[in-house]
Design an enzyme around this catalytic site. Structure first.
Site, PDB file in Angstrom:
ATOM      1  N   HIS A  23      72.731  41.846  53.304  1.00 34.03           N
ATOM      2  CA  HIS A  23      73.720  41.771  52.213  1.00 34.03           C
ATOM      3  C   HIS A  23      74.202  40.349  51.963  1.00 34.03           C
ATOM      4  O   HIS A  23      74.878  40.096  50.966  1.00 34.03           O
ATOM      5  CB  HIS A  23      74.912  42.675  52.545  1.00 34.03           C
ATOM      6  CG  HIS A  23      74.582  44.134  52.484  1.00 34.03           C
ATOM      7  ND1 HIS A  23      74.946  44.933  51.429  1.00 34.03           N
ATOM      8  CD2 HIS A  23      73.876  44.932  53.323  1.00 34.03           C
ATOM      9  CE1 HIS A  23      74.504  46.171  51.632  1.00 34.03           C
ATOM     10  NE2 HIS A  23      73.849  46.189  52.781  1.00 34.03           N
ATOM     11  N   ASP A  50      77.789  33.447  48.399  1.00 34.42           N
ATOM     12  CA  ASP A  50      77.981  34.889  48.476  1.00 34.42           C
ATOM     13  C   ASP A  50      76.631  35.556  48.274  1.00 34.42           C
ATOM     14  O   ASP A  50      75.869  35.119  47.404  1.00 34.42           O
ATOM     15  CB  ASP A  50      78.952  35.347  47.382  1.00 34.42           C
ATOM     16  CG  ASP A  50      79.921  36.413  47.869  1.00 34.42           C
ATOM     17  OD1 ASP A  50      79.507  37.221  48.718  1.00 34.42           O
ATOM     18  OD2 ASP A  50      81.072  36.441  47.400  1.00 34.42           O
TER      19      ASP A  50
HETATM   20  P1  ADQ Z   1      81.883  41.282  50.661  1.00 40.71           P
HETATM   21  O1  ADQ Z   1      81.811  39.920  51.260  1.00 40.71           O
HETATM   22  O2  ADQ Z   1      82.949  42.142  51.211  1.00 40.71           O
HETATM   23  O3  ADQ Z   1      80.480  42.045  50.728  1.00 40.71           O
HETATM   24  P2  ADQ Z   1      81.961  41.747  47.679  1.00 40.71           P
HETATM   25  O4  ADQ Z   1      80.561  41.867  47.236  1.00 40.71           O
HETATM   26  O5  ADQ Z   1      82.822  41.028  46.713  1.00 40.71           O
HETATM   27  O6  ADQ Z   1      82.129  40.993  49.073  1.00 40.71           O
HETATM   28  O7  ADQ Z   1      82.508  43.203  47.884  1.00 40.71           O
HETATM   29  C1  ADQ Z   1      83.859  43.429  48.196  1.00 40.71           C
HETATM   30  C2  ADQ Z   1      84.252  44.848  47.799  1.00 40.71           C
HETATM   31  O8  ADQ Z   1      85.521  45.090  48.388  1.00 40.71           O
HETATM   32  C3  ADQ Z   1      84.393  45.029  46.309  1.00 40.71           C
HETATM   33  O9  ADQ Z   1      83.927  46.299  45.946  1.00 40.71           O
HETATM   34  C4  ADQ Z   1      85.902  44.904  46.077  1.00 40.71           C
HETATM   35  O10 ADQ Z   1      86.396  45.675  45.015  1.00 40.71           O
HETATM   36  C5  ADQ Z   1      86.455  45.404  47.384  1.00 40.71           C
HETATM   37  N1  ADQ Z   1      87.724  44.713  47.646  1.00 40.71           N
HETATM   38  C6  ADQ Z   1      87.931  43.408  47.836  1.00 40.71           C
HETATM   39  N2  ADQ Z   1      89.245  43.146  47.987  1.00 40.71           N
HETATM   40  C7  ADQ Z   1      89.872  44.332  47.900  1.00 40.71           C
HETATM   41  C8  ADQ Z   1      91.240  44.746  47.964  1.00 40.71           C
HETATM   42  N3  ADQ Z   1      92.254  43.890  48.129  1.00 40.71           N
HETATM   43  N4  ADQ Z   1      91.504  46.041  47.840  1.00 40.71           N
HETATM   44  C9  ADQ Z   1      90.512  46.921  47.671  1.00 40.71           C
HETATM   45  N5  ADQ Z   1      89.216  46.600  47.568  1.00 40.71           N
HETATM   46  C10 ADQ Z   1      88.903  45.327  47.695  1.00 40.71           C
HETATM   47  C11 ADQ Z   1      79.194  41.762  51.306  1.00 40.71           C
HETATM   48  C12 ADQ Z   1      78.571  40.422  50.908  1.00 40.71           C
HETATM   49  C13 ADQ Z   1      78.492  40.304  49.402  1.00 40.71           C
HETATM   50  C14 ADQ Z   1      77.718  41.492  48.822  1.00 40.71           C
HETATM   51  C15 ADQ Z   1      78.248  42.816  49.371  1.00 40.71           C
HETATM   52  C16 ADQ Z   1      77.361  43.986  48.981  1.00 40.71           C
HETATM   53  O11 ADQ Z   1      79.307  39.348  51.461  1.00 40.71           O
HETATM   54  O12 ADQ Z   1      77.882  39.095  49.006  1.00 40.71           O
HETATM   55  O13 ADQ Z   1      77.848  41.492  47.405  1.00 40.71           O
HETATM   56  O14 ADQ Z   1      78.321  42.784  50.791  1.00 40.71           O
HETATM   57  O15 ADQ Z   1      76.039  43.751  49.317  1.00 40.71           O
END
Ligand code: ADQ
Length: 456
Positions: free
Chosen positions: A154, A363
């Site tokens: 990921h 990311d």
């Molecule tokens: P993350 O690093 O966690 O994921 P991201 O892809 O942005 O980053 O996903 C975060 C998820 O958590 C989103 O669905 C978001 O809505 C949710 N989220 C964030 N802050 C929140 C909050 N305060 N309250 C509720 N929900 C919240 C890892 C990798 C990424 C990759 C994903 C999926 O680091 O690059 O995109 O996995 O593969």
């Protein structure tokens, strides 16, 4: 149809509140084919024979393994989050390495393999997730499992020279060859991993992503950009405009513009630079003071890792300094919240926001960028400011792309977004919405499973 077995560090149990789009997609795939989801329970137990907790929901079995405190410290906090996470996010100077952590990581992977192998059936299709479990296939093969196995990473893949900074990198990364399919987020990641296998492991690589190891073993590396449940997020956002939580935020703005950031509190997300850029924007454009608020939602994560605690302190200082400098009795420039919100509330907030600020230093993908796009109103969409170094930038070139290290660039982008004509906003948004609609989460998981099950 083969049964699907999903393995990941954490498992989202049915009806669990923290389950996001990824969890529901995997659950849907499991329900469709029947299967097993295996991982760590999130609980720490005393040493001895570890407890396995199982649960059945429809056609799906959940099997969760406890870890000891020492396993958790070495495998999870140590090698996964202090070694692999910074290395794969291009941050070798933040990397902490201990041989004991690496050994603990290998031991937990062996433990997973041992317990998982007892639950596998002939013909199972095994799908392993993320950097915590790189050597799992090798451990399973060692004890005689010959199922088809796929791995999805990921997070990003840095160039070979950086990967090679990891002590004994060949031994660890070479185990990826024991999978039949290795999926990564984007073509940069795919190319970097292919280069690494060629330059450091003596493999022969083809343009189609096929890799032949010196031993003759063959596997494939391919990009599968992850998506979101676009339809669901769009529906939630539309409904949320009426919700009390969204109305409360709207009223508090009193007609001001809103920029939003939503990220786990992680040093890969570029938060200090983003805060600084917003402050810089206010200093450069006094006319916008009191006319725009920046809402940053950042729930703490990995608080047991020292680098994360330092980041938290740094952000509190920066937000406090900016607010102290620019706030008015009726206006605070940065609203900084260390908490989580449910998907519906977030979707409503995204929809209210004129600007989505997504500026990670690196990311894998960044799902927030896609959620922001899915949440906009077609008639009057907001503007996405997106880091060039988020995997999402490859799919969303219509965003206002920035270098997240360049605070002037981000400040200029904020100005561009605030003054962008409606027609241009609509045009950019429509193109991005079409992409996130067709490359959604269902498409992601079916393309991966299809490629694993029926190699070309
Ligand atoms: P993350 O690093 O966690 O994921 P991201 O892809 O942005 O980053 O996903 C975060 C998820 O958590 C989103 O669905 C978001 O809505 C949710 N989220 C964030 N802050 C929140 C909050 N305060 N309250 C509720 N929900 C919240 C890892 C990798 C990424 C990759 C994903 C999926 O680091 O690059 O995109 O996995 O593969």
């Amino acid at each position: 149809m083969s049964r699907l077995v999903v393995v990941s560090n954490r498992v989202a149990l049915p009806r669990e509140t923290r389950a996001g789009g990824l969890a529901s997609a995997l659950e849907a795939a499991l329900q469709e084919r029947g299967g097993l989801w295996f991982g760590w329970s999130g609980n720490l137990a005393d040493a001895g024979e570890p407890a396995i907790h199982t649960q059945q929901a429809g056609q799906v079995e959940y099997a969760l393994l406890d870890l000891t405190r020492q396993e958790y410290d070495r495998y999870y906090l140590g090698f996964s989050n202090r070694t692999l996470w910074p290395l794969l996010h291009f941050r070798p100077t933040l990397l902490g390495y201990r041989r004991a952590d690496r050994d603990g990581y290998l031991r937990v992977n062996r433990l997973f393999a041992h317990h998982l192998s007892q639950r596998l059936q002939p013909d199972d299709l095994v799908w392993v997730h993320d950097y915590h479990l790189i050597p799992l296939a090798a451990e399973l093969r060692r004890i005689g499992v010959d199922a088809r196995m796929g791995f999805f990473l990921h997070i990003p893949v840095p160039p070979p020279a950086l990967l090679s900074m990891l002590p004994q990198h060949e031994a660890l990364l070479g185990t990826l060859a024991e999978y039949d399919l290795v999926g990564v987020q984007g073509t940069h990641d795919r190319n970097a991993l292919l280069d690494y296998f060629r330059d450091f492991l003596g493999a022969t690589t083809g343009a189609d992503g096929n890799v032949t190891m010196p031993s003759g073993r063959r596997f494939r590396i391919a990009a599968f950009p992850i998506g979101i449940d676009t339809g669901k997020v769009a529906r939630l956002a539309e409904r949320s405009i009426e919700h009390a939580t969204t109305l409360r935020l709207a009223q508090s703005l009193a007609g001001r513009r809103l920029a939003i950031g939503v990220d786990r509190l992680d040093y890969s997300k570029g938060l200090p630079q983003r805060f600084e850029a917003f402050a810089h924007f206010l200093s450069q454009h006094p006319g916008w003071r009191s006319r725009i608020s920046f809402l940053q939602i950042a729930p703490p994560s990995r608080g047991e890792v020292p680098e994360y605690r330092e980041l938290r302190t740094q952000l509190e200082r920066t937000a406090g300094a900016t607010n102290g400098r620019y706030a008015e009795p009726d206006w605070v420039p940065i609203r900084y919240l260390n908490r989580s919100f449910n998907q519906a509330t977030l979707a409503g907030y995204y929809r209210l926001a004129d600007i989505g600020l997504v500026t990670p230093l690196r990311d894998g993908m960044n799902l927030v960028a896609k959620e922001y796009i899915a949440s906009q109103a077609a008639a009057d969409p907001g503007v996405l400011i997106l880091s060039r170094f988020a995997g999402a930038a490859e799919e969303l070139p219509e965003a206002v792309l920035v270098n997240p290290l360049d605070v002037d660039d981000i400040a200029d982008a904020i100005e561009t977004a605030l003054t962008m004509p409606l027609a241009e906003r609509r045009e950019r948004w429509q193109a991005m919405f079409d992409t996130v609609s067709s490359n959604d989460i269902a498409h992601w998981r079916s393309s991966f499973v299809e490629a694993l099950e029926h190699p070309a």
